[in-house]
Design a protein around this motif. Structure first.
Motif, PDB file in Angstrom:
ATOM      1  N   UNK A  87       0.850  -1.190   0.000  1.00  0.00           N
ATOM      2  CA  UNK A  87       0.000   0.000   0.000  1.00  0.00           C
ATOM      3  C   UNK A  87       0.885   1.239   0.000  1.00  0.00           C
ATOM      4  N   UNK A  88       0.326   2.358  -0.458  1.00  0.00           N
ATOM      5  CA  UNK A  88       1.108   3.589  -0.634  1.00  0.00           C
ATOM      6  C   UNK A  88       0.370   4.751   0.021  1.00  0.00           C
ATOM      7  N   UNK A 125       1.875  19.279  -6.686  1.00  0.00           N
ATOM      8  CA  UNK A 125       2.993  20.087  -6.190  1.00  0.00           C
ATOM      9  C   UNK A 125       2.921  21.485  -6.777  1.00  0.00           C
ATOM     10  N   UNK A 126       3.314  22.478  -5.977  1.00  0.00           N
ATOM     11  CA  UNK A 126       3.457  23.849  -6.466  1.00  0.00           C
ATOM     12  C   UNK A 126       4.869  24.313  -6.142  1.00  0.00           C
ATOM     13  N   UNK A 127       5.538  24.942  -7.111  1.00  0.00           N
ATOM     14  CA  UNK A 127       6.908  25.399  -6.870  1.00  0.00           C
ATOM     15  C   UNK A 127       7.257  26.533  -7.821  1.00  0.00           C
ATOM     16  N   UNK A 128       8.432  27.125  -7.579  1.00  0.00           N
ATOM     17  CA  UNK A 128       8.927  28.199  -8.423  1.00  0.00           C
ATOM     18  C   UNK A 128       9.989  27.651  -9.370  1.00  0.00           C
ATOM     19  N   UNK A 129      10.377  28.468 -10.323  1.00  0.00           N
ATOM     20  CA  UNK A 129      11.472  28.096 -11.226  1.00  0.00           C
ATOM     21  C   UNK A 129      12.775  28.085 -10.425  1.00  0.00           C
ATOM     22  N   UNK A 130      13.605  27.087 -10.691  1.00  0.00           N
ATOM     23  CA  UNK A 130      14.906  26.960 -10.029  1.00  0.00           C
ATOM     24  C   UNK A 130      14.764  26.516  -8.566  1.00  0.00           C
ATOM     25  N   UNK A 131      13.805  25.635  -8.316  1.00  0.00           N
ATOM     26  CA  UNK A 131      13.569  25.157  -6.959  1.00  0.00           C
ATOM     27  C   UNK A 131      13.624  23.630  -6.928  1.00  0.00           C
ATOM     28  N   UNK A 132      14.038  23.081  -5.806  1.00  0.00           N
ATOM     29  CA  UNK A 132      13.985  21.636  -5.580  1.00  0.00           C
ATOM     30  C   UNK A 132      12.906  21.354  -4.551  1.00  0.00           C
ATOM     31  N   UNK A 133      11.896  20.542  -4.943  1.00  0.00           N
ATOM     32  CA  UNK A 133      10.794  20.235  -4.036  1.00  0.00           C
ATOM     33  C   UNK A 133      10.794  18.752  -3.695  1.00  0.00           C
ATOM     34  N   UNK A 134      10.830  18.430  -2.394  1.00  0.00           N
ATOM     35  CA  UNK A 134      10.797  17.016  -2.005  1.00  0.00           C
ATOM     36  C   UNK A 134       9.369  16.501  -1.858  1.00  0.00           C
ATOM     37  N   UNK A 135       9.196  15.233  -2.176  1.00  0.00           N
ATOM     38  CA  UNK A 135       7.943  14.525  -1.923  1.00  0.00           C
ATOM     39  C   UNK A 135       8.311  13.200  -1.274  1.00  0.00           C
ATOM     40  N   UNK A 136       7.722  12.922  -0.131  1.00  0.00           N
ATOM     41  CA  UNK A 136       8.013  11.675   0.574  1.00  0.00           C
ATOM     42  C   UNK A 136       6.766  10.801   0.581  1.00  0.00           C
ATOM     43  N   UNK A 137       6.910   9.560   0.115  1.00  0.00           N
ATOM     44  CA  UNK A 137       5.806   8.615   0.180  1.00  0.00           C
ATOM     45  C   UNK A 137       6.295   7.344   0.883  1.00  0.00           C
ATOM     46  N   UNK A 138       5.355   6.562   1.350  1.00  0.00           N
ATOM     47  CA  UNK A 138       5.689   5.317   2.047  1.00  0.00           C
ATOM     48  C   UNK A 138       5.050   4.150   1.316  1.00  0.00           C
ATOM     49  N   UNK A 139       5.846   3.124   1.051  1.00  0.00           N
ATOM     50  CA  UNK A 139       5.345   1.860   0.531  1.00  0.00           C
ATOM     51  C   UNK A 139       5.428   0.843   1.662  1.00  0.00           C
ATOM     52  N   UNK A 140       4.309   0.221   1.991  1.00  0.00           N
ATOM     53  CA  UNK A 140       4.338  -0.809   3.035  1.00  0.00           C
ATOM     54  C   UNK A 140       3.939  -2.145   2.441  1.00  0.00           C
ATOM     55  N   UNK A 141       4.826  -3.108   2.572  1.00  0.00           N
ATOM     56  CA  UNK A 141       4.567  -4.484   2.147  1.00  0.00           C
ATOM     57  C   UNK A 141       3.631  -5.119   3.179  1.00  0.00           C
ATOM     58  N   UNK A 142       2.417  -5.505   2.742  1.00  0.00           N
ATOM     59  CA  UNK A 142       1.442  -6.062   3.687  1.00  0.00           C
ATOM     60  C   UNK A 142       1.342  -7.579   3.549  1.00  0.00           C
ATOM     61  N   UNK A 143       2.335  -8.200   2.932  1.00  0.00           N
ATOM     62  CA  UNK A 143       2.362  -9.653   2.804  1.00  0.00           C
ATOM     63  C   UNK A 143       3.420 -10.228   3.748  1.00  0.00           C
ATOM     64  N   UNK A 144       3.559 -11.550   3.727  1.00  0.00           N
ATOM     65  CA  UNK A 144       4.582 -12.203   4.552  1.00  0.00           C
ATOM     66  C   UNK A 144       5.799 -12.602   3.729  1.00  0.00           C
ATOM     67  N   UNK A 145       5.960 -11.989   2.549  1.00  0.00           N
ATOM     68  CA  UNK A 145       7.097 -12.290   1.694  1.00  0.00           C
ATOM     69  C   UNK A 145       7.739 -10.979   1.230  1.00  0.00           C
ATOM     70  N   UNK A 146       8.990 -11.043   0.826  1.00  0.00           N
ATOM     71  CA  UNK A 146       9.688  -9.853   0.332  1.00  0.00           C
ATOM     72  C   UNK A 146       9.211  -9.515  -1.078  1.00  0.00           C
ATOM     73  N   UNK A 147       9.013  -8.236  -1.347  1.00  0.00           N
ATOM     74  CA  UNK A 147       8.571  -7.771  -2.666  1.00  0.00           C
ATOM     75  C   UNK A 147       9.613  -6.805  -3.215  1.00  0.00           C
ATOM     76  N   UNK A 148       9.964  -6.972  -4.485  1.00  0.00           N
ATOM     77  CA  UNK A 148      10.844  -6.021  -5.166  1.00  0.00           C
ATOM     78  C   UNK A 148      10.010  -5.207  -6.163  1.00  0.00           C
ATOM     79  N   UNK A 149      10.190  -3.888  -6.117  1.00  0.00           N
ATOM     80  CA  UNK A 149       9.389  -2.995  -6.952  1.00  0.00           C
ATOM     81  C   UNK A 149      10.311  -2.061  -7.723  1.00  0.00           C
ATOM     82  N   UNK A 150      10.055  -1.944  -9.027  1.00  0.00           N
ATOM     83  CA  UNK A 150      10.789  -0.980  -9.844  1.00  0.00           C
ATOM     84  C   UNK A 150       9.964   0.295  -9.953  1.00  0.00           C
TER      85      UNK A 150
END
Length: 734
Positions: free
Chosen positions: A420-421, A448-473
């Motif tokens: 889930x995200x 997102x809203x920003x100005x020219x010549x700006x760096x804007x961060x966005x942080x999201x969380x991916x949570x694996x809700x299964x009992x196995x490891x998942x690889x995501x591209x």
């Protein structure tokens, strides 16, 4: 005059052809004849479902298996193609769009009495217009092999005018659900031939609740009371079974469903465990579990040499030992299909014809005449139907019984998503215990809203809700302003994945046993393949930095797509970036301090130097120039007092040694503009307040004298280490 007549004739032909519901005569190939196709209704609003029926027949020994629907669409708009594909399963090429592929086993019929291939088609998102839809049989079975006749080409017309309103869509869906549920329950109740619910709780007889009278006799079986107050039967795995007799009603031959709730206790040696068995020589059926925990449904015996017509289907899911599980096996003679369902999810395959068995049906063994393949564990209830239940009916039965057997349906629904995200505040630390916000709604759009010549961060969380490891591209598309065709290249988007590093200390973010600790490694870059590994039941932060250097003002649209490598669902987040026409300078006219908190000072820097240096390199790599080292006052040298409460040293020598080690390390980082030294005085109970004043009550005149002595000595010591006033600050807050 002749020209006018011909024009009129051609126009009449066109009108008559377009107004017809089928435009071709019968077509035959490889033993399959397709006559025509009908669409009802043939005029609809976009969003309605239509029923398509193709009429066909086959020669003896030929079974049509796989069919397709096409729209030949050289001039079809791209959005129409995408809408069609989204509501079916398909692709589009230059000349045609396949809008649906489906499987139906059809054999027999004749020109006078043809068979029907029926399918429901969803038209959500279709633009207005007239569509010519073609039907084709792609594959078939003949003499035990697969053939590809590609026969068909019959067509029908569908006219789409207008589209359903949201209220109309809701009304249709509600009616479909209600009608479907009522119809399914009626079929289920009327088709029962045996139903053992084990409500007796004691005795040697279990009654058949279906009313047919197929009561069972217990042999070495124990009664078990469930947490719900209901009862189940416990089978020991040896000479333990229920004899349910050999009434003909227990041997349906056209269609069959065997349903059971079981709590498997593991295999009996290397033998398979039989939940429900009516096996005969090359006949009958069995619902079983392999020694490895894989459920299967079987017809016509198990031994290929003695049972030449044997057919079996194994589940893709396994049964967990000691957990209640819903098992269903189905057989459909007409469609030559056999299936196995585990907790509502199923696998079906082609089967041979099931032969009737005269043996006694048994619970816990393959039949009540021949004792083999014992079941070990508990059986909660068993039902047998004379129809093959649909996947919807099976899922409804599973969901109805889940509460009784302590199954968390919400957890199962969550696990189907794989991961889930949600979006997160970039300034808030992520810990292994971080949970999604409630009520939870999965992230679909980022604005997102920003100005020219700006760096804007966005942080999201991916949570694996299964009992196995998942690889995501993770792939970020090109962001385009549709008005100007200006774009933001995905190459300018930086993706970082904060990692958790294990270090040798027993404090800080303590989540592991044995004195080992996990701390956050701030923001290392993702690998070149943009692949992130999601551990089971753990959140993982993904940090995007969008750079608008030299990007013209505008409204840019794109998306972020997550591609799992092992079958979990692909997910896409729509990305909207508004760049305002304000240019930020390359160098700010005032000093700008970019702060990062650093909760690592309880570490032994000599033992963990490599980790700490990497930590600092990562901070520097994304523009940090100010740090706030703090551990709730644990690294600050406070005064020393004697037994009489007199200050003997303004700065504790033991703590001062550790403080000096860290401060010299920080001074060696030339990129640091400022160090915020945080004694972290917050609240009366905080030890910092008491340590500064020793035995004196905080904020009293005696305490203030101690504070002034300590403060003056502390500042002088920091200056002696080589820091000027513009390079450090005491960040004291309450």
């Amino acid at each position: 005059m002749v020209k006018k007549i011909w024009r009129g004739f051609i126009l009449a032909v066109v009108v008559l052809t377009f107004g017809s519901t089928n435009a071709r005569t019968a077509v035959s190939r490889m033993g399959i004849t397709v006559e025509k196709m009908e669409i009802i209704p043939h005029q609809i609003k976009a969003g309605e479902r239509v029923k398509l029926t193709a009429y066909l027949w086959t020669e003896e020994g030929v079974t049509a298996a796989r069919m397709r629907l096409y729209v030949y669409s050289q001039k079809l708009p791209a959005d129409a193609k995408e809408a069609m594909i989204a509501t079916g399963w398909g692709y589009h090429a230059k000349s045609k769009t396949m809008i649906k592929e489906f499987r139906q086993s059809i054999s027999g019929g004749s020109a006078e009495n043809p068979c029907k291939a029926e399918i429901s088609l969803d038209t959500t998102g279709w633009p207005e217009g007239n569509y010519k839809i073609y039907f084709q049989v792609v594959s078939a079975h003949k003499g035990g092999r697969t053939i590809y006749p590609w026969v068909g080409g019959v067509s029908a017309l569908l006219s789409v005018k207008g589209r359903l309103t949201p209220n109309e869509v809701k009304e249709i869906k509600d009616k479909e659900f209600k009608d479907g549920a009522v119809a399914r329950k009626k079929i289920v109740s009327e088709s029962l031939v045996a139903c053992w619910l084990f409500k007796e709780g004691k005795g040697e007889i279990v009654k058949d609740s279906s009313g047919v009278g197929n009561n069972g006799i217990l042999h070495n079986v124990k009664w078990v009371k469930l947490a719900s107050g209901d009862f189940a039967l416990n089978f020991s795995g040896a000479n333990s079974y229920v004899d349910c007799g050999s009434n003909d009603t227990l041997m349906p031959t056209e269609e069959l469903t065997v349903e059971a709730w079981v709590k498997w206790a593991g295999p009996v040696g290397k033998h398979w465990g039989t939940v429900v068995g009516k096996r005969g020589r090359n006949s009958g059926y069995m619902l079983m579990i392999t020694p490895g925990g894989t459920p299967l449904f079987n017809i016509n015996g198990l031994h290929r040499k003695n049972d030449p017509d044997m057919s079996s289907v194994m589940s893709k899911k396994k049964v967990e030992i000691g957990k209640w599980t819903h098992l269903v096996g189905i057989y459909d003679k007409k469609n030559k299909k056999i299936g196995i369902y585990v907790n509502g999810e199923g696998t079906t395959t082609h089967s041979k014809i099931m032969h009737p068995s005269k043996t006694k049906l048994a619970l816990g063994v393959q039949n009540a005449n021949y004792f083999w393949h014992w079941f070990k564990g508990e059986i909660g209830e068993v039902r047998i139907y004379r129809v093959a239940l649909s996947k919807e009916q099976i899922m409804e039965n599973f969901q109805e019984g889940a509460v009784k057997y302590g199954i968390d349906l919400e957890k199962i629904a969550l696990e189907k998503k794989g991961y889930i995200i949600w979006r997160k505040n970039p300034l808030v630390h992520l810990t292994p215990d971080t949970r999604p916000p409630e009520p939870f709604e999965e992230l679909k759009t980022i604005n997102l809203s920003c100005y020219i010549n700006e760096s804007r961060p966005v942080s999201i969380v991916l949570k694996n809700v299964t009992d196995r490891t998942i690889e995501v591209r993770i792939l970020v598309s090109k962001l385009v302003d549709k008005k100007t065709q200006n774009f933001i290249s995905p190459d300018t988007v930086t993706i970082r994945v904060p990692r958790l590093i294990r270090v040798s200390t027993s404090r800080d973010y303590k989540v592991a046993k044995g004195g080992s600790t996990i701390i956050a490694d701030p923001l290392p870059l993702i690998n070149e393949a943009n692949i992130v590994t999601l551990p089971p039941d753990r959140p993982t932060e993904i940090y995007f930095i969008f750079n608008t250097k030299d990007i013209p003002a505008g409204f840019y649209e794109g998306d972020i797509t997550f591609y799992p490598l092992c079958g979990e669902p692909k997910k896409k987040i729509k990305l909207n970036i508004t760049v305002y026409p304000i240019l930020l300078p390359d160098e700010m006219p005032v000093k700008v301090y970019v702060l990062a908190g650093m909760i690592t000072l309880r570490l032994d820097i000599e033992k963990n130097r490599e980790v700490v240096e990497k930590y600092m390199d990562d901070l520097r790599s994304h523009g940090v120039n100010t740090i706030e080292p703090f551990v709730w006052g644990g690294w600050i040298p406070y005064p020393e007092f004697d037994k009489d409460g007199k200050m003997v040293e303004p700065l504790n020598k033991t703590t001062l040694k550790k403080f000096d080690t860290w401060m010299r390390f920080f001074i060696q980082q030339p990129w640091l503009k400022m160090i915020l030294i945080n004694p972290n005085i917050h609240g009366y109970r905080c030890s910092a307040l008491r340590k500064i004043g020793g035995p004196h009550k905080p904020l009293t005149p005696e305490w203030e004298k101690c504070f002034r002595v300590w403060f003056k000595a502390f500042i002088e010591h920091i200056k002696n280490l080589g820091l000027n006033y513009d390079q450090f600050a005491l960040y004291i807050y309450d």
